[in-house]
Design a protein around this motif. Structure first.
Motif, PDB file in Angstrom:
ATOM      1  N   GLN A 199       3.801 -22.964  15.709  1.00 52.92           N
ATOM      2  CA  GLN A 199       2.571 -23.385  16.388  1.00 52.92           C
ATOM      3  C   GLN A 199       2.271 -22.462  17.572  1.00 52.92           C
ATOM      4  O   GLN A 199       1.120 -22.119  17.817  1.00 52.92           O
ATOM      5  CB  GLN A 199       2.717 -24.837  16.859  1.00 52.92           C
ATOM      6  CG  GLN A 199       1.490 -25.440  17.498  1.00 52.92           C
ATOM      7  CD  GLN A 199       0.382 -25.694  16.486  1.00 52.92           C
ATOM      8  OE1 GLN A 199       0.538 -25.469  15.296  1.00 52.92           O
ATOM      9  NE2 GLN A 199      -0.781 -26.130  16.972  1.00 52.92           N
TER      10      GLN A 199
ATOM     11  N   ALA B  55      -4.068 -22.558  15.471  1.00 60.76           N
ATOM     12  CA  ALA B  55      -3.292 -23.636  16.081  1.00 60.76           C
ATOM     13  C   ALA B  55      -4.125 -24.901  16.243  1.00 60.76           C
ATOM     14  O   ALA B  55      -3.596 -26.000  16.309  1.00 60.76           O
ATOM     15  CB  ALA B  55      -2.733 -23.192  17.429  1.00 60.76           C
ATOM     16  N   ALA B  56      -5.459 -24.737  16.288  1.00 58.90           N
ATOM     17  CA  ALA B  56      -6.329 -25.899  16.478  1.00 58.90           C
ATOM     18  C   ALA B  56      -6.846 -26.437  15.153  1.00 58.90           C
ATOM     19  O   ALA B  56      -7.648 -27.368  15.130  1.00 58.90           O
ATOM     20  CB  ALA B  56      -7.496 -25.521  17.389  1.00 58.90           C
ATOM     21  N   ALA B  57      -6.412 -25.835  14.033  1.00 59.90           N
ATOM     22  CA  ALA B  57      -6.964 -26.208  12.731  1.00 59.90           C
ATOM     23  C   ALA B  57      -6.493 -27.590  12.290  1.00 59.90           C
ATOM     24  O   ALA B  57      -5.362 -27.989  12.541  1.00 59.90           O
ATOM     25  CB  ALA B  57      -6.557 -25.175  11.687  1.00 59.90           C
ATOM     26  N   THR B  58      -7.400 -28.321  11.636  1.00 61.21           N
ATOM     27  CA  THR B  58      -7.081 -29.612  11.037  1.00 61.21           C
ATOM     28  C   THR B  58      -7.460 -29.563   9.572  1.00 61.21           C
ATOM     29  O   THR B  58      -8.605 -29.240   9.263  1.00 61.21           O
ATOM     30  CB  THR B  58      -7.887 -30.751  11.697  1.00 61.21           C
ATOM     31  OG1 THR B  58      -7.739 -30.632  13.098  1.00 61.21           O
ATOM     32  CG2 THR B  58      -7.408 -32.097  11.244  1.00 61.21           C
ATOM     33  N   PRO B  59      -6.584 -29.845   8.624  1.00 54.76           N
ATOM     34  CA  PRO B  59      -5.151 -30.092   8.828  1.00 54.76           C
ATOM     35  C   PRO B  59      -4.412 -28.809   9.217  1.00 54.76           C
ATOM     36  O   PRO B  59      -4.928 -27.729   8.981  1.00 54.76           O
ATOM     37  CB  PRO B  59      -4.705 -30.591   7.449  1.00 54.76           C
ATOM     38  CG  PRO B  59      -5.648 -29.976   6.493  1.00 54.76           C
ATOM     39  CD  PRO B  59      -6.964 -29.879   7.205  1.00 54.76           C
ATOM     40  N   PRO B  60      -3.219 -28.954   9.790  1.00 54.09           N
ATOM     41  CA  PRO B  60      -2.491 -27.766  10.244  1.00 54.09           C
ATOM     42  C   PRO B  60      -1.984 -26.951   9.065  1.00 54.09           C
ATOM     43  O   PRO B  60      -1.759 -27.481   7.992  1.00 54.09           O
ATOM     44  CB  PRO B  60      -1.329 -28.369  11.020  1.00 54.09           C
ATOM     45  CG  PRO B  60      -1.119 -29.711  10.413  1.00 54.09           C
ATOM     46  CD  PRO B  60      -2.473 -30.186   9.991  1.00 54.09           C
TER      47      PRO B  60
ATOM     48  N   LYS C 271       0.897 -18.976  16.345  1.00 49.91           N
ATOM     49  CA  LYS C 271      -0.369 -18.926  15.618  1.00 49.91           C
ATOM     50  C   LYS C 271      -1.465 -18.477  16.568  1.00 49.91           C
ATOM     51  O   LYS C 271      -1.340 -18.649  17.786  1.00 49.91           O
ATOM     52  CB  LYS C 271      -0.741 -20.316  15.077  1.00 49.91           C
ATOM     53  CG  LYS C 271       0.074 -20.777  13.882  1.00 49.91           C
ATOM     54  CD  LYS C 271      -0.299 -22.226  13.564  1.00 49.91           C
ATOM     55  CE  LYS C 271       0.613 -22.804  12.494  1.00 49.91           C
ATOM     56  NZ  LYS C 271       0.326 -24.236  12.279  1.00 49.91           N
TER      57      LYS C 271
ATOM     58  N   ILE D  96       8.341 -26.031  13.744  1.00 45.55           N
ATOM     59  CA  ILE D  96       6.962 -26.373  14.093  1.00 45.55           C
ATOM     60  C   ILE D  96       6.603 -25.805  15.469  1.00 45.55           C
ATOM     61  O   ILE D  96       5.542 -25.206  15.663  1.00 45.55           O
ATOM     62  CB  ILE D  96       6.780 -27.916  14.115  1.00 45.55           C
ATOM     63  CG1 ILE D  96       6.956 -28.492  12.720  1.00 45.55           C
ATOM     64  CG2 ILE D  96       5.425 -28.301  14.696  1.00 45.55           C
ATOM     65  CD1 ILE D  96       5.879 -28.078  11.751  1.00 45.55           C
TER      66      ILE D  96
ATOM     67  N   TRP E 177      -3.348 -27.446  21.620  1.00 46.04           N
ATOM     68  CA  TRP E 177      -1.975 -27.647  21.134  1.00 46.04           C
ATOM     69  C   TRP E 177      -1.204 -26.340  21.016  1.00 46.04           C
ATOM     70  O   TRP E 177       0.008 -26.313  21.182  1.00 46.04           O
ATOM     71  CB  TRP E 177      -1.975 -28.404  19.810  1.00 46.04           C
ATOM     72  CG  TRP E 177      -2.494 -29.795  19.977  1.00 46.04           C
ATOM     73  CD1 TRP E 177      -3.723 -30.255  19.614  1.00 46.04           C
ATOM     74  CD2 TRP E 177      -1.822 -30.904  20.595  1.00 46.04           C
ATOM     75  NE1 TRP E 177      -3.851 -31.575  19.960  1.00 46.04           N
ATOM     76  CE2 TRP E 177      -2.701 -32.001  20.550  1.00 46.04           C
ATOM     77  CE3 TRP E 177      -0.564 -31.067  21.170  1.00 46.04           C
ATOM     78  CZ2 TRP E 177      -2.367 -33.242  21.064  1.00 46.04           C
ATOM     79  CZ3 TRP E 177      -0.231 -32.303  21.673  1.00 46.04           C
ATOM     80  CH2 TRP E 177      -1.124 -33.374  21.620  1.00 46.04           C
TER      81      TRP E 177
END
Lengths: 281, 298
Positions: B50, B58-63, B53, B46, B263
């Motif tokens: 991370q 890296a800021a995407a939700t969901p990852p 990316k 992870i 993140w």
């Protein structure tokens, strides 16, 4: 003698002198600015009525009581698992040990992301498995926040326990196990009557290490929970930090440090005595 | 370098007979071992994915479980000042403090370890015992006067001061390790050097040091890791953001700016903190483990 001089100067200046000074300062009202004033044992008297410190000590003890057996069992299981004299077993040893060389702070930042609501991979995985919603903030609940910290520390430290226990197991001569087998002892009996007693010194060492480490816990809570939610995860060292370096009561903080040192000394000595005594029986 | 993490003489003897077969049948052993390996390596997977990316992913939700983009932008951004804080200079500070701490610890504990092992004098046993006592006192408990002492001598908020303090914390262990290394060397070697007219220091330099190299490497490694990863002491003794080491600087990133944490950037910062440790460990594993065991078990 001359060769010892550098070590003596450093230990004197940065260890023994501060240690004496901790004791000295603890009898003063010692603000970071302004002049200190002698107040006798008032800091110590105050400490015993201090609800915040009391709660921090209780929380630290709770954390220690919970994480110590978990670490011991996981470390022991790992050691038993990789206790094979094969190349692959050594590869697995190496893998399980990797988190040990990562700093606790780094491990905490990593865990902070992994468990972050919404964006973190594990809350999303839990949602996939039908265990709650990914957007639930697990750090906002005292129990789940505590569990996250515990899991992180176990991940980081179990390899060290494995290594120490493994080296203890390997110092048990093969002949002893062979003899037990010839006498018809099963796996459990061998474990109960041979491995466990012969491993006692190593177990004592691992226990003292992990208890002392847990009683001094700070980084993991400071980074992952910030002491929250609602100050429910503030450890003793964390509270001393707050008193000394946020509220700037250096004298009171020193008194709390002395008390913590005494607790640590008593607990370590008790463990040593306990493990030594049961050895004689 | 072999992948052996534990190789002690009696272990090799006991190993053959006892541990070809372990507690589980081979098939189950493989399943359990591999599952555990996945669990132990997952956070590192992870971390690395991370960090590499693109900042947007890296800021995407969901990852995303597997990186869809590859980008070194997060690492580039580490060099960009974030509100007065440059992670690149933190990296430099970390390197400086760790190297300085390691050099001081190795030199001082080699001298002292040699003296304790080879040049016994009246009271040296007592002194050695006193050195070991320092193991019992947690440095967290004396941090306040350490702060004041450093202030008195003008080294508070100073990377050299921090290094001296960290070296002191690592000294007892280093002295212990070096004393054991020197004790293990046969006295005849040293006597031969003395007869040839070498002084104690000369004998140390030319005869003893080369043989004590494994002990020195172990001491250096353990000290370096401890200094590189130190958090609490740095947090308190360094008050100026520009002098923070990586573990403390990362705290500012993780606190976020305007209530949002980057993140990808944070994990890139964690990656540059973690990866050197893992690489050094994998290469020099033997010395690291040997040092740890001889320090802990004896």
């Amino acid at each position: 003698m001359l060769l010892l001089l550098p070590a003596a100067v450093m230990l004197g200046l940065f260890f023994f002198w501060p240690l004496l000074r901790t004791i000295y300062i603890s009898f003063f009202d010692y603000p970071i600015l302004g002049s200190p004033s002698f107040i006798g044992v008032r800091n110590y008297v105050d400490a015993f009525g201090d609800k915040d410190f009391g709660q921090a000590v209780l929380f630290t003890l709770l954390y220690t009581v919970i994480i110590t057996p978990v670490l011991l069992i996981v470390g022991f299981a790992l050691a038993a698992l990789v206790r094979r004299n094969t190349r692959t077993a050594r590869v697995f040893q190496t893998i399980y040990f990797i988190p040990v060389v990562i700093g606790l702070a780094s491990a905490s930042y990593l865990s902070l992301y992994i468990w972050q609501p919404g964006i973190g991979p594990l809350p999303n995985l839990l949602e996939h498995l039908g265990l709650g919603s990914a957007s639930t903030n697990l750090f906002a609940d005292p129990v789940s926040a505590f569990l996250i910290v515990t899991v992180t520390v176990v991940w980081k430290v179990a390899g060290l326990q494995m290594l120490l226990l493994l080296s203890g197991m390997q110092s048990i001569p093969a002949e002893v196990n062979e003899a037990a087998k010839i006498d018809g002892a099963g796996a459990w009996q061998t474990f109960r009557h041979i491995t466990l007693p012969l491993l006692r010194p190593t177990l004592a060492l691992v226990l003292v290490f992990s208890v002392a480490g847990s009683l001094l816990a700070f980084d993991q809570f400071y980074i992952m929970t910030g002491g929250g939610p609602e100050n429910s995860t503030i450890t003793a060292v964390f509270q001393i930090y707050r008193v000394s370096f946020i509220q700037f009561h250096l004298g009171y903080g020193s008194a709390l440090s002395i008390l913590l040192m005494l607790v640590l000394g008593v607990v370590s000595a008790a463990q040593m005595l306990l493990l030594r005594n049961s050895d004689n029986s | 370098m072999t992948s052996t993490s534990i190789s002690r003489p009696h272990a090799a003897r006991a190993g053959k007979a006892a541990s070809r077969r372990g507690i589980l049948p081979t098939g189950a052993w493989w399943v359990v071992s591999v599952c555990l390996a996945v669990i132990f390596l997952y956070p590192l997977y992870i971390l690395v994915t991370q960090a590499i990316k693109s900042p947007a992913e890296a800021a995407a939700t969901p990852p995303t479980a597997f990186p869809q983009t590859f980008s070194l932008q997060n690492f580039v951004d580490l060099g960009v000042s974030q509100g007065g804080l440059s992670l690149l200079s933190s990296l430099g500070n970390s390197a400086l403090v760790s190297i300085l701490t390691t050099v001081i610890t190795v030199v001082v504990s080699t001298l002292a370890g040699y003296a304790f092992a080879r040049l016994p004098f009246k009271g040296s046993r007592v002194l050695f015992f006193v050195t070991l006592i320092t193991f019992m006192v947690p440095f967290q408990a004396i941090i306040t006067p350490l702060y004041l002492t450093l202030k008195d001598i003008g080294l508070q908020n100073n990377l050299v001061g921090l290094s001296l303090v960290l070296a002191t914390f690592n000294l007892p262990f280093g002295i212990f390790l070096m004393r054991n290394s020197f004790s293990a060397i046969p006295a005849s070697l040293e006597e031969a050097a003395m007869i040839d007219g070498a002084t104690a220091l000369g004998a140390l330099r030319r005869v003893m040091l080369p043989i004590a190299v494994p002990g020195i490497v172990s001491t250096a490694l353990l000290t370096f890791f401890a200094a590189w990863n130190e958090f609490f002491a740095t947090l308190i003794l360094i008050t100026d953001q520009s002098k923070y080491t990586l573990p403390v600087s990362l705290g500012i990133l993780s606190a976020g700016q305007n209530n949002s944490v980057d993140w990808g950037l944070l994990e890139a910062g964690v990656a540059i903190t973690v990866v050197p440790c893992v690489v050094i460990y994998l290469i020099l594993q033997r010395y690291y483990v040997a040092g740890l065991l001889s320090g802990a078990v004896k």
